[in-house]
Every structure is written in C-alpha cells, then in structure tokens.
Design a protein around this motif. Structure first.
Motif, PDB file in Angstrom:
ATOM      1  N   SER A   1       4.861  36.255  -5.240  1.00 47.74           N
ATOM      2  CA  SER A   1       5.219  37.120  -3.975  1.00 47.74           C
ATOM      3  C   SER A   1       6.388  36.338  -3.050  1.00 47.74           C
ATOM      4  O   SER A   1       6.781  37.232  -2.386  1.00 47.74           O
ATOM      5  CB  SER A   1       3.748  37.175  -3.305  1.00 47.74           C
ATOM      6  OG  SER A   1       2.764  37.633  -4.207  1.00 47.74           O
ATOM      7  N   ILE A   2       6.268  35.307  -3.076  1.00 40.76           N
ATOM      8  CA  ILE A   2       7.151  34.501  -2.153  1.00 40.76           C
ATOM      9  C   ILE A   2       8.172  33.563  -2.754  1.00 40.76           C
ATOM     10  O   ILE A   2       7.752  32.759  -3.495  1.00 40.76           O
ATOM     11  CB  ILE A   2       6.310  33.461  -1.007  1.00 40.76           C
ATOM     12  CG1 ILE A   2       5.559  34.498  -0.335  1.00 40.76           C
ATOM     13  CG2 ILE A   2       7.526  32.739  -0.025  1.00 40.76           C
ATOM     14  CD1 ILE A   2       6.092  35.363   0.726  1.00 40.76           C
ATOM     15  N   ARG A   3       9.650  33.815  -2.554  1.00 39.50           N
ATOM     16  CA  ARG A   3      10.472  32.932  -3.436  1.00 39.50           C
ATOM     17  C   ARG A   3      10.925  31.461  -2.406  1.00 39.50           C
ATOM     18  O   ARG A   3      10.658  30.476  -3.055  1.00 39.50           O
ATOM     19  CB  ARG A   3      11.631  33.618  -3.579  1.00 39.50           C
ATOM     20  CG  ARG A   3      11.586  34.810  -4.737  1.00 39.50           C
ATOM     21  CD  ARG A   3      13.021  34.994  -4.980  1.00 39.50           C
ATOM     22  NE  ARG A   3      12.949  36.415  -6.151  1.00 39.50           N
ATOM     23  CZ  ARG A   3      12.642  36.197  -7.473  1.00 39.50           C
ATOM     24  NH1 ARG A   3      12.400  35.059  -7.842  1.00 39.50           N
ATOM     25  NH2 ARG A   3      12.661  37.294  -8.164  1.00 39.50           N
ATOM     26  N   GLU A   4      11.104  31.704  -1.251  1.00 41.73           N
ATOM     27  CA  GLU A   4      11.262  30.604  -0.477  1.00 41.73           C
ATOM     28  C   GLU A   4      10.008  30.068   0.293  1.00 41.73           C
ATOM     29  O   GLU A   4       9.600  29.977   1.179  1.00 41.73           O
ATOM     30  CB  GLU A   4      12.358  30.833   0.945  1.00 41.73           C
ATOM     31  CG  GLU A   4      13.601  31.673   0.214  1.00 41.73           C
ATOM     32  CD  GLU A   4      14.288  30.709  -0.737  1.00 41.73           C
ATOM     33  OE1 GLU A   4      14.089  29.582  -0.898  1.00 41.73           O
ATOM     34  OE2 GLU A   4      15.007  31.236  -1.940  1.00 41.73           O
ATOM     35  N   VAL A   5       9.109  29.198  -0.679  1.00 46.31           N
ATOM     36  CA  VAL A   5       8.107  28.876  -0.448  1.00 46.31           C
ATOM     37  C   VAL A   5       7.968  27.502   0.765  1.00 46.31           C
ATOM     38  O   VAL A   5       7.087  27.631   1.376  1.00 46.31           O
ATOM     39  CB  VAL A   5       7.409  28.226  -1.574  1.00 46.31           C
ATOM     40  CG1 VAL A   5       5.900  27.722  -1.332  1.00 46.31           C
ATOM     41  CG2 VAL A   5       7.214  29.301  -2.764  1.00 46.31           C
ATOM     42  N   ARG A   6       9.061  26.852   0.668  1.00 51.84           N
ATOM     43  CA  ARG A   6       9.142  25.806   1.480  1.00 51.84           C
ATOM     44  C   ARG A   6       9.044  26.126   3.051  1.00 51.84           C
ATOM     45  O   ARG A   6       8.340  25.864   3.997  1.00 51.84           O
ATOM     46  CB  ARG A   6      10.104  24.710   1.148  1.00 51.84           C
ATOM     47  CG  ARG A   6      10.263  23.475   2.129  1.00 51.84           C
ATOM     48  CD  ARG A   6      11.554  22.672   1.757  1.00 51.84           C
ATOM     49  NE  ARG A   6      11.717  21.365   2.543  1.00 51.84           N
ATOM     50  CZ  ARG A   6      10.972  20.400   2.325  1.00 51.84           C
ATOM     51  NH1 ARG A   6      10.210  20.362   1.294  1.00 51.84           N
ATOM     52  NH2 ARG A   6      11.314  19.300   3.158  1.00 51.84           N
ATOM     53  N   SER A   7      10.210  27.357   3.303  1.00 49.69           N
ATOM     54  CA  SER A   7      10.414  27.537   4.605  1.00 49.69           C
ATOM     55  C   SER A   7       9.135  28.487   5.023  1.00 49.69           C
ATOM     56  O   SER A   7       8.715  28.560   6.245  1.00 49.69           O
ATOM     57  CB  SER A   7      11.522  28.427   4.647  1.00 49.69           C
ATOM     58  OG  SER A   7      11.470  29.477   3.899  1.00 49.69           O
ATOM     59  N   SER A   8       8.289  29.046   4.149  1.00 45.69           N
ATOM     60  CA  SER A   8       7.010  29.963   4.377  1.00 45.69           C
ATOM     61  C   SER A   8       5.904  29.143   5.065  1.00 45.69           C
ATOM     62  O   SER A   8       5.460  29.394   6.049  1.00 45.69           O
ATOM     63  CB  SER A   8       6.798  30.445   3.341  1.00 45.69           C
ATOM     64  OG  SER A   8       5.491  31.256   3.332  1.00 45.69           O
ATOM     65  N   TYR A   9       5.743  28.024   4.562  1.00 42.29           N
ATOM     66  CA  TYR A   9       4.738  27.026   4.927  1.00 42.29           C
ATOM     67  C   TYR A   9       5.153  26.555   6.267  1.00 42.29           C
ATOM     68  O   TYR A   9       4.358  26.073   6.927  1.00 42.29           O
ATOM     69  CB  TYR A   9       4.544  25.863   3.626  1.00 42.29           C
ATOM     70  CG  TYR A   9       3.575  26.397   2.931  1.00 42.29           C
ATOM     71  CD1 TYR A   9       2.098  26.283   3.079  1.00 42.29           C
ATOM     72  CD2 TYR A   9       3.902  26.913   1.769  1.00 42.29           C
ATOM     73  CE1 TYR A   9       1.107  26.798   2.051  1.00 42.29           C
ATOM     74  CE2 TYR A   9       3.105  27.445   0.686  1.00 42.29           C
ATOM     75  CZ  TYR A   9       1.610  27.252   1.007  1.00 42.29           C
ATOM     76  OH  TYR A   9       0.679  27.892  -0.047  1.00 42.29           O
ATOM     77  N   GLN A  10       6.574  26.051   6.374  1.00 36.54           N
ATOM     78  CA  GLN A  10       7.082  25.415   7.488  1.00 36.54           C
ATOM     79  C   GLN A  10       6.918  26.262   8.528  1.00 36.54           C
ATOM     80  O   GLN A  10       6.577  25.966   9.730  1.00 36.54           O
ATOM     81  CB  GLN A  10       8.396  25.022   7.504  1.00 36.54           C
ATOM     82  CG  GLN A  10       8.673  23.915   6.384  1.00 36.54           C
ATOM     83  CD  GLN A  10      10.165  23.475   6.411  1.00 36.54           C
ATOM     84  OE1 GLN A  10      11.118  24.618   6.177  1.00 36.54           O
ATOM     85  NE2 GLN A  10      10.678  22.121   6.518  1.00 36.54           N
ATOM     86  N   ASN A  11       7.151  27.457   8.530  1.00 38.28           N
ATOM     87  CA  ASN A  11       6.950  28.642   9.649  1.00 38.28           C
ATOM     88  C   ASN A  11       5.350  28.647  10.303  1.00 38.28           C
ATOM     89  O   ASN A  11       5.304  28.605  11.181  1.00 38.28           O
ATOM     90  CB  ASN A  11       7.332  29.943   9.127  1.00 38.28           C
ATOM     91  CG  ASN A  11       8.876  30.076   8.939  1.00 38.28           C
ATOM     92  OD1 ASN A  11       9.760  29.005   9.590  1.00 38.28           O
ATOM     93  ND2 ASN A  11       9.539  30.870   8.261  1.00 38.28           N
ATOM     94  N   PHE A  12       4.648  28.559   9.117  1.00 38.63           N
ATOM     95  CA  PHE A  12       3.092  28.774   9.517  1.00 38.63           C
ATOM     96  C   PHE A  12       2.929  27.283  10.198  1.00 38.63           C
ATOM     97  O   PHE A  12       2.224  27.734  11.328  1.00 38.63           O
ATOM     98  CB  PHE A  12       2.219  28.682   8.290  1.00 38.63           C
ATOM     99  CG  PHE A  12       1.015  28.690   8.397  1.00 38.63           C
ATOM    100  CD1 PHE A  12       0.105  29.782   9.117  1.00 38.63           C
ATOM    101  CD2 PHE A  12       0.003  27.531   8.542  1.00 38.63           C
ATOM    102  CE1 PHE A  12      -1.391  29.836   9.205  1.00 38.63           C
ATOM    103  CE2 PHE A  12      -1.365  27.476   8.697  1.00 38.63           C
ATOM    104  CZ  PHE A  12      -2.044  28.708   9.167  1.00 38.63           C
ATOM    105  N   PHE A  13       3.103  26.145   9.810  1.00 37.19           N
ATOM    106  CA  PHE A  13       2.502  24.912  10.481  1.00 37.19           C
ATOM    107  C   PHE A  13       3.368  24.735  11.698  1.00 37.19           C
ATOM    108  O   PHE A  13       2.941  23.917  12.602  1.00 37.19           O
ATOM    109  CB  PHE A  13       2.684  24.002   9.524  1.00 37.19           C
ATOM    110  CG  PHE A  13       1.852  23.769   8.391  1.00 37.19           C
ATOM    111  CD1 PHE A  13       0.287  23.771   8.823  1.00 37.19           C
ATOM    112  CD2 PHE A  13       2.208  23.966   7.080  1.00 37.19           C
ATOM    113  CE1 PHE A  13      -0.542  23.665   7.714  1.00 37.19           C
ATOM    114  CE2 PHE A  13       1.094  23.962   6.190  1.00 37.19           C
ATOM    115  CZ  PHE A  13       0.011  23.751   6.444  1.00 37.19           C
ATOM    116  N   SER A  14       4.338  25.426  11.841  1.00 36.18           N
ATOM    117  CA  SER A  14       5.101  25.244  13.097  1.00 36.18           C
ATOM    118  C   SER A  14       4.599  25.349  14.468  1.00 36.18           C
ATOM    119  O   SER A  14       4.722  24.859  15.511  1.00 36.18           O
ATOM    120  CB  SER A  14       6.574  25.877  13.246  1.00 36.18           C
ATOM    121  OG  SER A  14       6.433  27.177  13.035  1.00 36.18           O
ATOM    122  N   ALA A  15       3.676  26.440  14.288  1.00 34.12           N
ATOM    123  CA  ALA A  15       2.771  26.822  15.279  1.00 34.12           C
ATOM    124  C   ALA A  15       1.899  25.811  15.899  1.00 34.12           C
ATOM    125  O   ALA A  15       1.315  25.768  17.244  1.00 34.12           O
ATOM    126  CB  ALA A  15       1.958  27.965  15.126  1.00 34.12           C
TER     127      ALA A  15
END
Length: 425
Positions: A408-422
């Motif tokens: 489902s997600i190709r750019e996994v690293r940025s996906s998790y980074q975006n979630f934790f940034s909050a």
C-alpha cells in the motif's frame, strides 16, 4: 475488543495497590487464551505450579532505557527475544528526535522474602476483589500471578519514568499483558497511545492462539499503525474504528529513504520461505512443491528457514539433487530477493515483504482456516504440490495488484515520519 466471559467478568474490577486501570483490557489477551484449545489440562497444571513458585522466586522486570530527550515519544518493546523485533523498534525510534526507548529483557528470578511478605499481604485483598465474579479458581490464580509481576512493574515506572513528559506512548505489541499495563497508565494521564504492527494480523478464524485474531481483538491503543489495506480491512472486521487505523507501510522498510525494487538474477534458482513451526504441515507441502517444480524444470532451490528451525530439520524432505542449502538467517530481505528468481511461500509475513520489493511469488493457498491470505485472490497460487508446475507455466505474478493490497505505501520512511512529527515536541 473481545467479549469473552472473563473479559466481561473483569469489567470495572479494582485491585488494591494499583491505579484505576481497565483490567478487562489489560487481561484481554489472557481472556482469549483461556478459551483457546492451547489452554488445556497441562497448561492449567503448569500455571498452578508457577503461581506457588513465583511467590518465593518471583519474576523481576528488567528494562534497558535509552533516552534522547525526556519528552516527546516513549517507545516500549517487550518482544526482545528476536533481533528483528529490536531492529524494527530502532528503525522507528531513529525517525523521532525527542524519544525514549525502553527494551524489556528476560525477567530475572531470585528468592526475595521482602517481596513475598509484601505480596502475601495484598493477595487477600485481591482475592476479595473477585467476589461475586464468575471466574474459575485456576484463572484467578493466573491473574494473581500477573498482578504480582505488574505490581513490580508499577514500582519501576514510578521510580524511573515521568509519564507527564511524553505526548505519545508507542507499544511494539499492545496485546501483551505487560504492554497493556503500561498503555493503561499513559491513557489515565490522557496521553495518546499507539501500537506497531509487527506481522500480518488477521481477524478471528478459530479458537487457537494463532488464528483467533488475538492482535486485533485485544487492540486498545488510540492508533494501530497499519502496514497495508489488508490489515485495515481485517481490523474493521474485528470491530476497530477506521479513524484509529492509519496505513503507514511495512515497518521493516522504514529504514530506507526510498523504495527499491529487487533485481531478478535469472539463475534458475528459487527460494522456499519456511514459516513458523505452527505451520509444519504447510511447510512440508511447500518443500514437496519445490521438489516437484525442480524435477520438472531442472531448477535448484534454497530454503529460507523461520528462525525457530534448526538448519537440518527438513533434511529428509528436500530433494538433495536440487536443494542448495539454507539462506543465512537474519539476511536482509533485499539480499535474499536478489539471490533467487522467485519464491514459494505460504502464510508467512515474509510474503508481504517480498511483494514490497517487487519479488515474484507463488503462494500455497488451500483456503483453510490457517491460510492467512485466503481472501487475497490476486497472484499465482496452488493448493496441491503437483499443481505448481502448471501454475508456474502461467507466469502472471500480478505483483502490482498484490502491492496495492499487501504493501500500500512505497515511501514508508516519510509516512512514519509524518505521523510521529505531531508528537515529536
């Protein structure tokens, strides 16, 4: 959340010496285990003996704390028996600037008369809490044993962790009783909680630990950080609200900045992914299929063993004329995928990881309860070893369709980074 008999019986219960946590949720996994086939007479006897042994030789929690700022995100992993689990937690923690990582080691046992005296003083009050609650005696003893351990966990947290400093608590596996207890303490302070996905979770199939949907039915955090659309679909079937199910990608690939596709070596070699020992019958079928395909096509193959297996476990099943040996345990998945043209898999989580890399896969699927991916209709599948030659000859692996559902997600690293940034404050 599950609605077993024990779960309902523990609703609203309180135990002296503890804060007002939701014990029905904390013991949710235990509740499901009690109704599974594995909770048999032998398990009951072992539990009874362990209760009395633990009174005098208690399990003492053992944690290793690594801090990078005493605020932001606290990450807990009590699944440290496998290096992969530790590596995955560090992969996530490395994306967070302000975080604390806590790794749970194997609890130590030692004689402690002060502990025994203290716990014996609490047990009458804990037993009194069970009054008018329909809970079998052996289950009460098992809960008392867990309470005694959690009492020490509570003492450790009180002395070492300032919960109010954090904006998010992340459990590697929030189904576990110990992790559930930590999660409840943060919830009481109105701090958001999340749980990682460490393997492919499924909804209820049958009353066995591996197929009862235990991860999803005992989920209690504010967020389950899903790998894929498939997990989200199974979670919704299990009664979890969609708003709690962000899809962030397969956690093992969050260490990579960009998505990389594997390279097919065109060497007439394939791999056989051997799953957990609970799937022994399936694993034997996978090897028999590999033997059939090799004899028909002249291919050779490696076994990629589950860590629990000894290297020579399947020596009497493999065809020595085509079997090349075992892949090195702990090898990076991309390195494995680059070694072989394709893989034969069953209900292993490795299936989804290989699809992420664009690796061609033929999957054993007999549509039984143990067939974890039985509802996935895309891709090449076989149900009997003798079918695999015809299936291979069809050659349409449908990698893109499988990726959409299982990765489902190709750019996994940025996906998790975006979630934790909050929460990274």
């Amino acid at each position: 959340m599950n609605t077993t008999k024990l779960f309902l019986s523990l609703n609203g219960i309180a135990f002296r010496g503890f804060p007002n946590v939701r014990w029905d949720f904390i013991f949710g996994r235990l509740s499901l285990y009690f109704q599974c086939k594995e909770f048999d007479k032998k398990a009951k006897v072992i539990s009874l003996l362990d209760f009395f042994y633990s009174l005098f030789f208690p399990k003492t929690p053992c944690y290793n704390i690594e801090e990078k700022g005493k605020k932001g995100v606290l990450l807990l992993n009590n699944c440290c028996d496998r290096k992969t689990n530790i590596d995955r937690l560090y992969t996530i923690s490395d994306l967070i600037q302000n975080r604390t990582v806590i790794l749970g080691g194997k609890p130590r046992r030692k004689f402690n008369i002060l502990y025994t005296t203290n716990i014996l003083s609490y047990i009458p009050f804990w037993l009194f809490s069970f009054r008018k609650r329909d809970i079998p005696f052996i289950q009460k003893l098992i809960i008392l044993n867990r309470l005694a351990f959690l009492y020490q966990v509570l003492d450790y947290i009180g002395k070492n962790i300032d919960i109010h400093n954090y904006s998010l608590f992340v459990s590697y596996y929030d189904s576990l009783t110990e992790d559930s207890f930590w999660e409840e303490l943060f919830r009481l302070e109105k701090i958001k909680t999340a749980s990682l996905q460490h393997g492919q979770f499924i909804s209820y199939r049958e009353d066995t630990v591996i197929n009862c949907g235990i991860e999803l039915r005992t989920f209690k955090s504010d967020f389950l950080l899903c790998w894929n659309n498939y997990t989200k679909r199974e979670a919704v079937i299990s009664g979890i609200e969609e708003s709690k199910l962000p899809i962030l990608g397969i956690i093992g690939y969050a260490s990579k900045e960009y998505w990389n596709k594997c390279t097919k070596p065109n060497n007439n070699i394939f791999g056989v992914v051997i799953g957990h020992p609970d799937y022994i019958d399936e694993n034997i079928i996978l090897i028999n299929a590999a033997n059939s395909l090799s004899r028909a096509k002249g291919f050779r193959y490696y076994l990629k063993l589950h860590p629990s297996y000894k290297d020579d476990f399947f020596k009497d099943i493999v065809d020595q004329n085509f079997y090349l040996g075992n892949v090195k345990k702990g090898i990076d998945m991309i390195d494995y995928a680059n070694m072989v043209n394709f893989s034969i898999v069953g209900s292993s989580t490795v299936f989804t990881e290989l699809i992420f890399l664009g690796h061609e896969v033929i999957r054993y699927s007999n549509q039984s309860i143990k067939d974890k991916y039985r509802d996935i209709k895309v891709g090449l599948t076989f149900s009997e070893p003798k079918q695999i030659v015809d299936v291979y000859n069809r050659g349409n692996f449908e990698i893109d369709g499988l990726f959409d559902d299982l990765c489902s997600i190709r750019e996994v690293r940025s996906s998790y980074q975006n979630f934790f940034s909050a929460f990274d404050v």
